[in-house]
Motif scaffolding. Structure first.
Motif, PDB file in Angstrom:
ATOM      1  N   THR A 147      19.506 -15.137 -40.929  1.00  0.00           N
ATOM      2  CA  THR A 147      19.735 -15.683 -39.339  1.00  0.00           C
ATOM      3  C   THR A 147      18.454 -15.971 -38.756  1.00  0.00           C
ATOM      4  OG1 THR A 147      21.168 -15.697 -37.667  1.00  0.00           O
ATOM      5  CG2 THR A 147      20.157 -13.582 -38.485  1.00  0.00           C
ATOM      6  N   PHE A 148      18.264 -16.706 -37.717  1.00  0.00           N
ATOM      7  CA  PHE A 148      17.207 -16.833 -37.150  1.00  0.00           C
ATOM      8  C   PHE A 148      17.102 -15.754 -35.611  1.00  0.00           C
ATOM      9  CE2 PHE A 148      16.692 -21.137 -39.039  1.00  0.00           C
ATOM     10  CZ  PHE A 148      15.434 -21.186 -39.226  1.00  0.00           C
ATOM     11  N   VAL A 149      15.994 -15.254 -35.302  1.00  0.00           N
ATOM     12  CA  VAL A 149      15.692 -14.886 -34.042  1.00  0.00           C
ATOM     13  C   VAL A 149      14.383 -15.480 -33.710  1.00  0.00           C
ATOM     14  CG1 VAL A 149      16.669 -12.581 -34.439  1.00  0.00           C
ATOM     15  CG2 VAL A 149      14.086 -13.011 -35.094  1.00  0.00           C
ATOM     16  N   VAL A 150      13.998 -16.167 -32.410  1.00  0.00           N
ATOM     17  CA  VAL A 150      13.142 -16.958 -31.893  1.00  0.00           C
ATOM     18  C   VAL A 150      12.573 -16.232 -30.468  1.00  0.00           C
ATOM     19  CG1 VAL A 150      12.766 -19.138 -30.838  1.00  0.00           C
ATOM     20  CG2 VAL A 150      14.398 -19.039 -32.752  1.00  0.00           C
ATOM     21  N   ASP A 151      11.072 -16.472 -30.493  1.00  0.00           N
ATOM     22  CA  ASP A 151      10.461 -15.916 -29.143  1.00  0.00           C
ATOM     23  C   ASP A 151       9.685 -17.278 -28.803  1.00  0.00           C
ATOM     24  OD1 ASP A 151       9.283 -14.156 -27.594  1.00  0.00           O
ATOM     25  OD2 ASP A 151       7.435 -14.642 -28.512  1.00  0.00           O
ATOM     26  N   ILE A 152       9.479 -17.313 -27.721  1.00  0.00           N
ATOM     27  CA  ILE A 152       8.887 -18.552 -26.935  1.00  0.00           C
ATOM     28  C   ILE A 152       7.912 -17.929 -25.967  1.00  0.00           C
ATOM     29  CG2 ILE A 152       8.879 -20.801 -25.814  1.00  0.00           C
ATOM     30  CD1 ILE A 152      11.839 -21.175 -26.630  1.00  0.00           C
ATOM     31  N   LYS A 153       6.794 -18.320 -26.057  1.00  0.00           N
ATOM     32  CA  LYS A 153       5.807 -17.956 -25.226  1.00  0.00           C
ATOM     33  C   LYS A 153       4.726 -18.998 -24.757  1.00  0.00           C
ATOM     34  CE  LYS A 153       2.281 -15.959 -28.627  1.00  0.00           C
ATOM     35  NZ  LYS A 153       2.973 -16.099 -29.940  1.00  0.00           N
ATOM     36  N   ASP A 154       3.945 -18.469 -23.632  1.00  0.00           N
ATOM     37  CA  ASP A 154       3.029 -19.510 -23.368  1.00  0.00           C
ATOM     38  C   ASP A 154       1.733 -19.402 -23.850  1.00  0.00           C
ATOM     39  OD1 ASP A 154       1.320 -21.208 -21.786  1.00  0.00           O
ATOM     40  OD2 ASP A 154       1.888 -20.471 -19.656  1.00  0.00           O
ATOM     41  N   ASN A 155       1.207 -20.087 -24.676  1.00  0.00           N
ATOM     42  CA  ASN A 155      -0.003 -19.790 -25.437  1.00  0.00           C
ATOM     43  C   ASN A 155      -0.963 -21.265 -25.164  1.00  0.00           C
ATOM     44  OD1 ASN A 155      -1.948 -18.699 -26.879  1.00  0.00           O
ATOM     45  ND2 ASN A 155      -1.102 -19.595 -28.665  1.00  0.00           N
ATOM     46  N   TYR A 156      -0.759 -21.654 -23.772  1.00  0.00           N
ATOM     47  CA  TYR A 156      -1.221 -22.937 -23.439  1.00  0.00           C
ATOM     48  C   TYR A 156      -2.872 -23.013 -23.830  1.00  0.00           C
ATOM     49  CZ  TYR A 156      -2.935 -26.641 -20.371  1.00  0.00           C
ATOM     50  OH  TYR A 156      -3.343 -27.748 -19.806  1.00  0.00           O
ATOM     51  N   ASN A 157      -3.624 -22.188 -23.466  1.00  0.00           N
ATOM     52  CA  ASN A 157      -5.209 -22.216 -23.363  1.00  0.00           C
ATOM     53  C   ASN A 157      -5.542 -22.475 -24.889  1.00  0.00           C
ATOM     54  OD1 ASN A 157      -5.514 -22.151 -20.785  1.00  0.00           O
ATOM     55  ND2 ASN A 157      -5.759 -20.036 -20.568  1.00  0.00           N
TER      56      ASN A 157
END
Length: 212
Positions: free
Chosen positions: A171-181
């Protein structure tokens, strides 16, 4: 011969699960020299990890967008890096201005005589702005063992392939972060055309499995 059979199998499998989606290549690629100014572009990075079966690390194949009940498939992401812990890609999607839905990410897995699919459902609202490039975040999608009745990372069929790859049992687990630079620096190095382009930022909301 084995390689030819694998290509035929994957083509058939992709067609089976793609339905009637309209297919286009992602706008950012090695040869990009212009972007359709009448559309908006969303860009981000995604890492796919298989911790259910470490020896089979999937590759990103397609990103799906849905609008007005129609599906649009974007293919040919840009590979960034990979190892035994997972693969990272840059993805981009261009669309007419307005609201749409980031519907799903599709991954392929393969081994000796086995091939399969995993699909990460997203179903998150996104907005395309005319003649604008927007960064939407750095996604880490991890397949972990399915312990109870969590949604499967991939379909059950073909039974052996999906089980060996750990898709039907994961099954999936998901993390979203700001890695803009970091991500934007990579984008502008990889695609010189974008060196002087303004890229704004609207990070996706935290992910959870969509209601069935």
């Amino acid at each position: 011969m084995h390689k030819c059979l694998k290509i035929i199998f994957l083509t058939a499998l992709i067609a089976l699960f793609s339905g009637c989606a309209s297919v286009a290549e992602m706008p950012f690629n090695q040869s990009v020299k212009a972007i359709d100014n009448s559309k908006g572009v969303l860009v981000g990075s995604i890492t796919i990890q298989n911790k259910n079966k470490h020896e089979y690390q999937p590759m990103l194949w397609t990103v799906f967008v849905k609008k007005d009940g129609k599906e649009f498939a974007f293919i040919k992401p840009t590979f960034i890096s990979g190892n035994s812990e997972g693969n990272k890609y840059l993805f981009s999607i261009a669309f007419e201005p307005g609201a749409a839905e980031l519907y799903a990410f599709r991954f392929l897995g393969s081994g000796t005589f086995i091939n399969g699919l995993a699909q990460l459902p997203f179903e998150q609202q996104i907005t395309f702005e005319k003649n604008k490039i927007i960064y939407i975040g750095d996604i880490t999608a991890t397949i972990i063992p399915r312990e109870n009745e969590e949604p499967r990372a991939g379909p059950v069929i073909p039974i052996i392939d999906q089980a060996v790859l750990g898709f039907s049992s994961g099954t999936f687990v998901v993390d979203i972060k700001d890695n803009y630079n970091t991500d934007i620096q990579f984008i502008k190095q990889k695609f010189p055309y974008l060196k002087d382009k303004m890229i704004s930022k609207i990070i996706l909301h935290p992910w959870e499995y969509p209601d069935e």
